[in-house]
Design an enzyme around this catalytic site. Structure first.
Site: not given
Length: 205
Positions: A109, A179, A150, A107
């Protein structure tokens, strides 16, 4: 890195989305440029969204699966595609992790974990929290997923400044630029340090 017969083959990614699909397209762009040795055989969306149209426009097979996906069902959906990694790209549903994909769900974040993470912390909620906390630095975190939001192993963090006059929108734009570099870089790191899973993949090569 331990070598195997399939070690030189592209990694097979299932990308899960819930929104505009920008992160998905960024990964596909990195693949197209030869910067990420991977393919995306399947995209799963949690709802009808702009990302579905954008994925299909790029020729990426896309399913819509509303609600949380039971672990066994997720595994059965991925098995025909011989998926190596599940990559979350703005996916907002809780992921129930199939046993064979433990340590293989990634993932990104939009903040520097462990700060500003956890249930409900996504999108503008994160950037609002960063500004409210008067942080001078934000960025993004690429991490492996476990059963807690997370909290999985951090693979890579990149940073960017928080400006005194930032709004959630201006900060979001700056974080997203970071990102776009961080996710492909982190995936390359993961590919380099792990061997392919023991999936029956030969028919896909």
């Amino acid at each position: 890195m331990n070598q195997s017969p399939s070690a030189n083959q592209p990694q097979r990614l299932a990308v899960l989305i819930s929104g505009g699909g920008r992160t998905l397209l960024n990964l596909q762009d990195a693949i197209d440029r030869g910067e990420l040795d991977a393919v995306i055989p399947i995209v799963i969306a949690s709802k009808e969204c702009a990302g579905v149209e954008r994925a299909r426009a790029r020729g990426l097979p896309t399913l819509i699966y509303k609600g949380e996906i039971p672990a066994a069902e997720l595994e059965s959906v991925l098995e025909p595609h011989a998926i190596d990694w599940i990559v979350l790209a703005g996916y907002l549903k809780k992921v129930h992790i199939p046993k064979r994909y433990r340590g293989r769900i990634v993932n990104i974040h939009p903040a520097l974990l462990p700060s500003h993470g956890g249930p409900g912390m996504y999108g503008h909620h994160v950037h609002e929290a960063v500004i409210k906390a008067k942080d001078t630095q934000s960025g993004c975190t690429v991490h492996l997923c476990d059963e807690e939001y997370d909290r999985g192993e951090i693979i890579l963090q990149l940073t960017c400044p928080v400006q005194p006059d930032d709004t959630p929108d201006t900060l979001a734009a700056r974080v997203f630029e970071v990102e776009t570099r961080a996710y492909p870089q982190a995936l390359r790191m993961l590919f380099d340090r792990t061997t392919p899973p023991a999936h029956a993949r030969s028919e896909h090569r």
